[in-house]
Design an enzyme around this catalytic site. Structure first.
Site, short mmCIF file in Angstrom:
data_model
loop_
_atom_site.label_atom_id
_atom_site.label_comp_id
_atom_site.label_asym_id
_atom_site.label_seq_id
_atom_site.Cartn_x
_atom_site.Cartn_y
_atom_site.Cartn_z
N CYS A 126 -15.45 39.49 22.42
CA CYS A 126 -16.46 40.33 21.76
C CYS A 126 -17.38 39.56 20.83
CB CYS A 126 -15.79 41.50 21.03
SG CYS A 126 -14.36 41.02 20.06
N HIS A 178 4.79 -7.13 -13.49
CA HIS A 178 4.53 -6.81 -14.91
C HIS A 178 5.75 -7.14 -15.73
CE1 HIS A 178 3.15 -3.72 -12.15
NE2 HIS A 178 2.06 -3.61 -12.87
N ILE A 235 -0.74 1.18 -21.76
CA ILE A 235 -0.56 2.57 -21.36
C ILE A 235 0.93 2.74 -21.03
CG2 ILE A 235 -1.16 4.28 -19.60
CD1 ILE A 235 -3.86 2.54 -19.48
N ILE A 256 -3.85 1.58 -12.69
CA ILE A 256 -2.87 0.55 -13.00
C ILE A 256 -1.74 0.66 -11.99
CG2 ILE A 256 -3.35 0.30 -15.46
CD1 ILE A 256 -1.18 2.33 -16.03
N SER A 257 -0.89 -0.36 -11.94
CA SER A 257 0.17 -0.31 -10.94
C SER A 257 1.55 -0.07 -11.55
CB SER A 257 0.17 -1.60 -10.12
OG SER A 257 0.19 -2.70 -10.98
N GLY A 258 1.65 -0.15 -12.86
CA GLY A 258 2.94 0.12 -13.47
C GLY A 258 2.81 0.26 -14.97
N THR A 318 6.81 1.92 -11.78
CA THR A 318 5.67 1.40 -11.01
C THR A 318 5.16 2.47 -10.06
OG1 THR A 318 7.04 0.59 -9.21
CG2 THR A 318 6.65 -0.94 -11.05
#
Lengths: 512, 128
Positions: free
Chosen positions: A135, A425, A464, A484-486, A501
């Site tokens: 339809c 780190h 941080i 950031i990574s960790g 991390t």
């Protein structure tokens, strides 16, 4: 109980006869202060209110009309903004906060901007996709529409006109971008959103006259309250009869074809999302002395909490309480410091709306309605959403052996620790394991390249961190936001307990 | 007078601004500065009896001076007078009038762009 002095029917007759006495909520404050509530109730028939604020829970039902051949639209895009189309063939609901599907535009032009453009009469590109049926054979449409050309456009806002709303500040040391606007670090500013003494639901705080079927001013048109809004609550702390925090809300409806762009605006809260500035005004009939007293409420008598948006949790800490007279003065004291304040809703437009509504009533163009059912005035609370999966906190993460560096460590020693433990780190701590900084493999490379021997010269001092009691989801957002990574995990005495991390977190989320 | 100063890379090491203040009777306020070894720009406000001589001196030293009439501009059509910008202004250049019209004082503005970036309707623009 207060004696009824007049009825809505009688007030409407006076409006028709041109005899009704109408004042704004701001004027009413002065009138009652001067003559008392009893005399004011005898003389004043209607008090008009107004607000012009960012109301995210807003949107519009659009019925585009049927094409030939017809289409059952399953996805629709208006100037690149998707409208929900899981309704009948050519119905869609366009939400104010829907971002643009083009990521380069994103939040800068969303659902609220389309609504404004429609009301301005601007042409909008409509793209519709469909799977095709017997339809409804058509599978795609690309055309231009205007508010006038489409069949119907009805604004239906599930939650508008919060009775009161907490002001916002930010205790963290970074700028936050929120639905309360930009919040400067270290409680650098305060943002408040209510129109105070002009605000509709603060002038009838127990909903004695407001309810389903109340005719109102909505974005320049005559609209209606179609019920209580979502997240409606009554069981809240009150001062002078009015809630000190969020409480009553309204669900509103209005014909967009009758609206005016002076009283509605698409907007973007930076880095938060698009939102719609909605202009709403409600007339309060002064049926008795109590209502005269209620509508006389002043900014000084309306209390508002200032809460800390630095805590991204459902329940945010209260910094202090303040009244709207203080907030509107431009500065407020927080912990002994004078902090500038910003309104988020337009006080100027709020008054314009109250005056416009007064003008309509004065001219006999707007009659009051008796609500079909008043809004609930007791017994309502807001239920939270409980996440069934237990919330994982930072301290629940399986920690690995804690490897630390000290400020006196030689660069070569730090490099050795990193390589031996395959880590990138290293938190730098003092004798008591208190955090002094962080050093990454990049910092070590940097030290070698520039002949630096002291760890304190290359480590990052502004670190941080993650706290043990914080949910992991909050940390995931922090890692993402700061690229950031960790980050080191800190206990309540600022002692380093470990590292978390990005990998730890993605493992956790991926492991679900 | 407010003006943008453009520094080319070969003059960034010269103490031009220091000499300017020492040698001419002018008042000099640095509103914004972004200068690196690759050159840069500085927004200043300068006034005093020897303003003209001071400007000539800067020209000779190789600074390109571009006077500006307006630091910030509010689009009256777009502005809804919400006031979200007021508390973000570090120099109190944005204030509400008696009727809550939001007013921007161009003389006070230092062009920091805090308001521009946070305006819900993108109604404020810093002139470059």
């Amino acid at each position: 109980m207060w004696d009824i002095m007049k009825t809505i029917r009688e007030i409407n007759q006076r409006i028709k006869d041109g005899d009704a006495v109408v004042v704004t909520a701001a004027e009413m404050t002065a009138i009652v202060r001067e003559n008392g509530a009893k005399q004011a109730a005898e003389e004043i028939d209607v008090v008009t209110t107004g607000t012009f604020g960012a109301m995210c829970s807003s949107g519009a039902f659009l019925n585009f009309g049927h094409s030939d051949p017809p289409i059952k639209m399953s996805r629709t895009y208006l100037n690149g903004v998707e409208a929900y189309s899981g309704l009948a063939a050519v119905d869609a609901y366009l939400g104010a906060t829907q971002p643009n599907r083009n990521p380069d535009i994103g939040l800068e032009y969303g659902g609220s901007h389309v609504i404004e453009d429609l009301i301005r009469g601007n042409e909008i590109e409509l793209i519709a996709e469909a799977y095709g049926t017997d339809c409804y054979p058509l599978t795609e449409i690309k055309t231009q529409i205007t508010l006038e050309s489409i069949n119907e456009a009805v604004m239906v806002n599930p939650r508008n006109c919060y009775q009161n709303y907490s002001s916002a500040t930010n205790s963290t040391d970074e700028t936050l971008y929120t639905y309360m606007g930009t919040l400067l670090p270290n409680m650098g500013n305060v943002s408040y959103s209510s129109a105070g003494e002009l605000s509709p639901l603060l002038n009838d705080p127990y909903f004695q006259t407001i309810g389903t079927g109340s005719r109102i001013f909505l974005c320049g048109a005559q609209g209606y309250i179609i019920g209580e809004g979502t997240q409606f609550a009554t069981e809240v702390e009150r001062k002078n009869g009015v809630p000190v925090s969020t409480a009553g809300t309204l669900m509103l409806r209005g014909n967009m074809k009758e609206m005016h762009s002076d009283y509605v605006r698409g907007a973007t809260m930076p880095k938060y999302g698009s939102t719609l500035y909605v202009g709403a005004g409600i007339p309060i009939p002064i049926l008795n002395e109590e209502l005269a007293q209620r509508t006389a409420i002043s900014d000084e008598e309306i209390t508002c909490r200032i809460v800390d948006y630095g805590v991204p949790r459902r329940s945010k800490p209260i910094v202090r309480e303040a009244n709207y007279h203080e907030l509107k003065s431009g500065v407020i004291e927080l912990n002994g410091v004078e902090v500038p304040t910003s309104p988020l809703s337009s006080q100027k437009k709020a008054l314009e709306i109250a005056l416009k509504l007064k003008e309509w009533i004065d001219k006999g163009e707007f009659l009051l309605t008796v609500p079909v059912e008043k809004l609930p005035s007791k017994g309502r609370t807001v239920k939270p959403l409980e996440i069934q999966k237990p919330r994982i906190l930072v301290k629940d993460l399986k920690g690995e052996a804690l490897i630390l560096a000290h400020p006196t460590d030689a660069i070569s020693e730090v490099a050795r620790k990193m390589v031996q433990n395959s880590i990138n780190h290293l938190p730098v701590v003092d004798e008591g394991n208190k955090l002094l900084g962080i050093v990454t493999s990049w910092d070590v490379a940097n030290a070698v390249a520039h002949g630096k021997n002291k760890l304190t010269d290359v480590m990052t001092k502004k670190v941080i961190i993650a706290r043990e009691e914080e949910p992991v989801d909050v940390i995931a957002r922090r890692i993402d936001k700061n690229k950031i990574s960790g980050l080191p995990v800190i206990d309540s005495d600022n002692r380093v307990k470990g590292m978390v991390t990005a990998e730890d977190i993605s493992r956790l989320i991926g492991g679900d | 007078m407010k003006a943008w100063l453009t520094f080319s890379p070969n003059i960034v090491s010269k103490p031009i601004i220091s000499n300017l203040v020492k040698n001419y009777d002018i008042t000099f306020n640095i509103l914004r500065a972004d200068i690196t070894p690759k050159g840069g720009k500085m927004l200043i406000e300068i006034s005093g009896t020897q303003q003209k001589q001071a400007i000539d001196f800067m020209g000779k030293e190789g600074i390109h001076l571009n006077p500006i009439n307006k630091v910030v501009k509010k689009d009256e059509e777009k502005c809804i007078d919400c006031g979200a910008c007021i508390s973000l202004c570090p120099v109190e250049a944005i204030k509400p009038a008696e009727d809550w019209t939001i007013e921007v004082d161009d003389l006070k503005c230092i062009g920091c762009s805090f308001c521009t970036n946070s305006c819900p309707t993108r109604a404020i623009r810093v002139m470059e």
